[in-house]
Design a protein around this motif. Sequence first.
Motif, mmCIF file in Angstrom:
data_model
loop_
_atom_site.group_PDB
_atom_site.id
_atom_site.type_symbol
_atom_site.label_atom_id
_atom_site.label_comp_id
_atom_site.label_asym_id
_atom_site.label_seq_id
_atom_site.Cartn_x
_atom_site.Cartn_y
_atom_site.Cartn_z
ATOM 1 N N MET A 1 -7.382 -19.229 -35.674
ATOM 2 C CA MET A 1 -7.842 -20.095 -34.890
ATOM 3 C C MET A 1 -9.394 -20.349 -35.611
ATOM 4 S SD MET A 1 -9.123 -16.670 -32.006
ATOM 5 C CE MET A 1 -10.305 -17.812 -30.847
ATOM 6 N N LEU A 2 -10.119 -21.721 -34.497
ATOM 7 C CA LEU A 2 -11.529 -22.105 -34.848
ATOM 8 C C LEU A 2 -12.612 -20.822 -35.348
ATOM 9 C CD1 LEU A 2 -12.163 -25.541 -33.414
ATOM 10 C CD2 LEU A 2 -11.626 -25.473 -35.723
ATOM 11 N N SER A 3 -13.057 -20.912 -36.357
ATOM 12 C CA SER A 3 -14.208 -19.807 -36.128
ATOM 13 C C SER A 3 -15.381 -19.890 -35.388
ATOM 14 C CB SER A 3 -14.841 -20.505 -37.583
ATOM 15 O OG SER A 3 -13.975 -20.235 -38.626
ATOM 16 N N ARG A 4 -15.469 -21.369 -35.009
ATOM 17 C CA ARG A 4 -16.658 -21.513 -33.877
ATOM 18 C C ARG A 4 -15.796 -21.247 -31.938
ATOM 19 N NH1 ARG A 4 -17.160 -25.919 -30.160
ATOM 20 N NH2 ARG A 4 -15.547 -26.723 -31.711
ATOM 21 N N ALA A 6 -13.911 -18.340 -32.379
ATOM 22 C CA ALA A 6 -13.524 -16.764 -32.001
ATOM 23 C C ALA A 6 -15.106 -16.233 -31.971
ATOM 24 C CB ALA A 6 -13.228 -16.867 -33.322
ATOM 25 N N GLY A 98 -18.180 -24.559 -24.112
ATOM 26 C CA GLY A 98 -17.604 -25.160 -25.322
ATOM 27 C C GLY A 98 -16.344 -24.825 -25.761
ATOM 28 N N ILE A 99 -15.404 -23.784 -25.749
ATOM 29 C CA ILE A 99 -14.294 -23.646 -25.569
ATOM 30 C C ILE A 99 -12.951 -23.610 -24.301
ATOM 31 C CG2 ILE A 99 -14.759 -22.284 -27.706
ATOM 32 C CD1 ILE A 99 -14.657 -19.364 -26.130
ATOM 33 N N ASP A 157 -5.644 -12.879 -31.326
ATOM 34 C CA ASP A 157 -7.047 -13.383 -31.686
ATOM 35 C C ASP A 157 -8.123 -13.085 -30.681
ATOM 36 O OD1 ASP A 157 -5.653 -15.618 -31.785
ATOM 37 O OD2 ASP A 157 -6.169 -15.844 -34.180
ATOM 38 N N PHE A 161 -10.880 -11.173 -29.993
ATOM 39 C CA PHE A 161 -12.052 -11.284 -30.392
ATOM 40 C C PHE A 161 -13.760 -10.941 -29.710
ATOM 41 C CE2 PHE A 161 -11.054 -13.336 -34.085
ATOM 42 C CZ PHE A 161 -11.818 -13.174 -35.218
ATOM 43 N N TYR A 311 -15.514 -13.502 -40.618
ATOM 44 C CA TYR A 311 -14.103 -14.463 -39.593
ATOM 45 C C TYR A 311 -15.187 -15.570 -38.498
ATOM 46 C CZ TYR A 311 -11.461 -10.441 -39.464
ATOM 47 O OH TYR A 311 -10.293 -9.067 -39.458
ATOM 48 N N LEU A 312 -16.730 -15.341 -37.500
ATOM 49 C CA LEU A 312 -17.218 -16.633 -37.206
ATOM 50 C C LEU A 312 -17.451 -17.590 -37.873
ATOM 51 C CD1 LEU A 312 -18.035 -13.639 -35.155
ATOM 52 C CD2 LEU A 312 -16.029 -14.949 -34.407
ATOM 53 N N MET B 223 -19.975 -30.535 -25.888
ATOM 54 C CA MET B 223 -19.391 -30.217 -24.611
ATOM 55 C C MET B 223 -20.807 -31.349 -23.845
ATOM 56 S SD MET B 223 -21.010 -26.794 -24.396
ATOM 57 C CE MET B 223 -21.783 -26.391 -22.585
ATOM 58 N N TYR B 228 -16.648 -34.944 -22.118
ATOM 59 C CA TYR B 228 -16.170 -33.581 -22.306
ATOM 60 C C TYR B 228 -14.917 -33.259 -22.236
ATOM 61 C CZ TYR B 228 -16.031 -29.055 -25.112
ATOM 62 O OH TYR B 228 -15.470 -27.667 -24.964
ATOM 63 N N GLU B 241 -6.613 -28.075 -31.590
ATOM 64 C CA GLU B 241 -7.357 -27.238 -31.417
ATOM 65 C C GLU B 241 -8.385 -28.366 -31.012
ATOM 66 O OE1 GLU B 241 -8.309 -24.760 -32.071
ATOM 67 O OE2 GLU B 241 -7.055 -23.527 -32.757
ATOM 68 N N ARG B 258 -12.410 -25.299 -39.807
ATOM 69 C CA ARG B 258 -12.770 -23.886 -40.404
ATOM 70 C C ARG B 258 -12.067 -23.079 -38.891
ATOM 71 N NH1 ARG B 258 -17.517 -25.051 -43.971
ATOM 72 N NH2 ARG B 258 -18.448 -26.917 -42.529
ATOM 73 N N THR B 259 -11.109 -21.941 -39.884
ATOM 74 C CA THR B 259 -10.910 -21.211 -39.128
ATOM 75 C C THR B 259 -10.814 -19.622 -38.900
ATOM 76 O OG1 THR B 259 -8.677 -19.981 -40.032
ATOM 77 C CG2 THR B 259 -8.233 -22.231 -38.865
#
Lengths: 313, 471
Positions: A1-4, A6, A98-99, A157, A161, A311-312, B223, B228, B241, B258-259
């Motif tokens: 998954m994206l670091s952001r 997580a 944001g996620i 995952d 997190f 990870y992040l 966002m 958004y 993603e 970046r993961t």
Amino acid sequence: MLSRTADNLFWLARYVERAEYLARILDAAYRLSSLPASYGGVTTEWESAVETAGCGPAFSACYDEANERTVMEFLAFSPANPSSIRNCFELARSNARGIRTALTTEMWSTINDAWLQLKNYDPSRMSREEVSRFLEWVKGVSLMFDGSAYRTMLRNDAYAFARIGLFLERADNTARILDVKYHVLLPPSESVGGSLDYFQWTAILRAVSALTAYHWVYKESLKPWLVADLLTLNLQMPRSLASCYENVSHHLDELAQVYGRQGPSQRLARVTQSRLRNLSIEEVFQSGLHDFVTDFITDNNNLSAAIAEQYLI
Amino acid sequence: MVAFDEMTLSDGTIRPAYADLAHWLATTPKELLTHRRNEAELLFRRIGITFAVYGDKDGAERLIPFDIIPRILAAKEWASLKRGLEQRVRALNMYIRDVYGKREVVRAGVVPEDLIFNNPAFRPEMAGQSVPHDVYVHIAGIDIVRMDADTFYVLEDNARTPSGVSYMLENREVTMRLFPEVVARHRIAPVENYTDELLATLRSIAPRSASSEPVVVLLTPGMYNSAYYEHSFLADRLGIEIVEGRDLFVRDEIVYMRTTEGPRRVDVIYRRIDDEFLDPLVFRPDSALGVPGLMTAYLAGNVTLTNAVGTGVADDKAVYSYMPEIVRFFLGEEPILHNVPTWRCREPDALAYVVDHLSDLVVKEVSGSGGYGMLIGPHATKEQIAEFRTRLEAHPFNYIAQPTLALSTCPCYVDEGLAPRHVDLRPFVLTGSDKIRIVPGGLTRVALKEGSLVVNSSQGGGTKDTWILDR
């Protein structure tokens, strides 16, 4: 998954956990401050609440005196306090937004609803009763968020997190309470004594929702070193440092397994976990509760940084 | 000017597609409709279907008003619209390819050269370049207005990053929850497969060098962007993603994200940010939304951007006026969908006419959007007209003019009860390397203010569900 993603999940869980902790501290402070003077003399409970929340300097920058009004305002609502309950919910919501794709509907609507309802609470016009309803509500939001994560998230995952964030924050919170209150938890020979201590201990236990648990586990009247044992080393107690580290370690190992790679964060977590498993409360007191807790807080922060690094980022 | 009402003809006859709905409306108590309307608002609020209004401090997030009365099109009406949309988008793609390629359209004198080179959306970086599978406009949102039973006009070809499709999908979901029985009685063609079609389209246009399971991501400005909600909704439904510029980086002309497991290669970027912000090394250096080096990866053919860079060159109102000629030139067919008659103020005769008839016309900036920078003659004051005339005469190339159209109306449930309001329709056309896909429907936007013709959400417009009947 994206670091952001997580990273957002990790912090989202931390903020929600922190909001609940603040509500508990405030709750405990209210109880202590309403005790008759004969049970504790002049109470410094409001100052203590600010210390326990870990925002002493920020508070002093805004207010001259710690009392019911200023502390409540600062810990619950103040925009000037980066970790007030309001800011925690606001940051949690902003992280969640944001996620959104990484959250289940239930988790999102818990946070979004909380954020919407927060606007209905006006700190300047709250009666005691409303304050206590507000604090109940905050605890409820956290419970519901926690529960919805537990019941609706895929065990992947993302879940790991979120849980790691939650348990690191919880460990930090428990450690902070111990750090501020360690003087009332000293062994009997060095005890400052008096009924104030008794109510302080119950306040600590209430703050971590462990008063009933204490009686079940120890079947004894309140003893300071047993309170300390419950909160540091007892694996049955979900807020104890030991228990938090069982969980942190477990979820970090899961990540390592899914990603096929171990790293510094797994090693750091395991070191702390095994130390907590092998210590006895007597040993803790021998080397000094305060030093023990301070070291723990530092290690906990280091682990958080290692996770971010691994990870992040 | 009496507008064509899509439900009730001027003699009171109900048009066939609306027969059931009209009966249901006539027999349903007002209280129930009001109740349902409140319920709908609650649903939208709870799900968090909001958009941000720039410069609006308190209501940083707002709901787009949702009208509970659906709009209905018969199967036959849709069939002809659909053919027209496919034709239009094929021509759009060929035109853009030509603009950045051989420029036959200029040599043949179909479109004046300066319209291409002076167009602010023209990207010289794209000249002489090819894009994966020769597709430029993968996702188009063509705005259609209706004049009468048989006449549909294209109002705009949104060929950059059209938005609104999430509302098309959510409106249907909400309508099905509010009125399950009415929906069931109507046999409505489903739109819910849009996201599957979109994913198929996005996968089909991956660079040829990509693996058989191309990695597709959606790039959002973040966002605080007004759309958004839509970005996260789409990423969720597509199962891809949603990334921001800072989640991506370019190394050796290859794009990675970046993961938690380290860098992962990206093949297709459904980008919802404008050209100018894509790559600070090539476009605006102050852009924090983009990815440094993205253009080199793109031009090296290692990543597909949808829509392609520079598609805005086909998406201004001056080029719009040439679309019928463009369709004829590239396809050798008569256009199925017509343009609204348009005066190009760049042409002296047209300008003279427009200046004399300002109070009857709608005048628009050629590169404007969102209902900004326009004059609606019949609704303007003398001062506004005088002021606009000065601007127009100073920069005639910037403007086109159109007659004030009697946009069709549909019944809406507003505070006063049921009342006709002007609507338009934005269907979404997907072009992959294999074929064109269009789900039956689109976003109907409605000007909820009485008499208003402005349907843009930034100007207080609303939306409603759009039903294409399956018969």
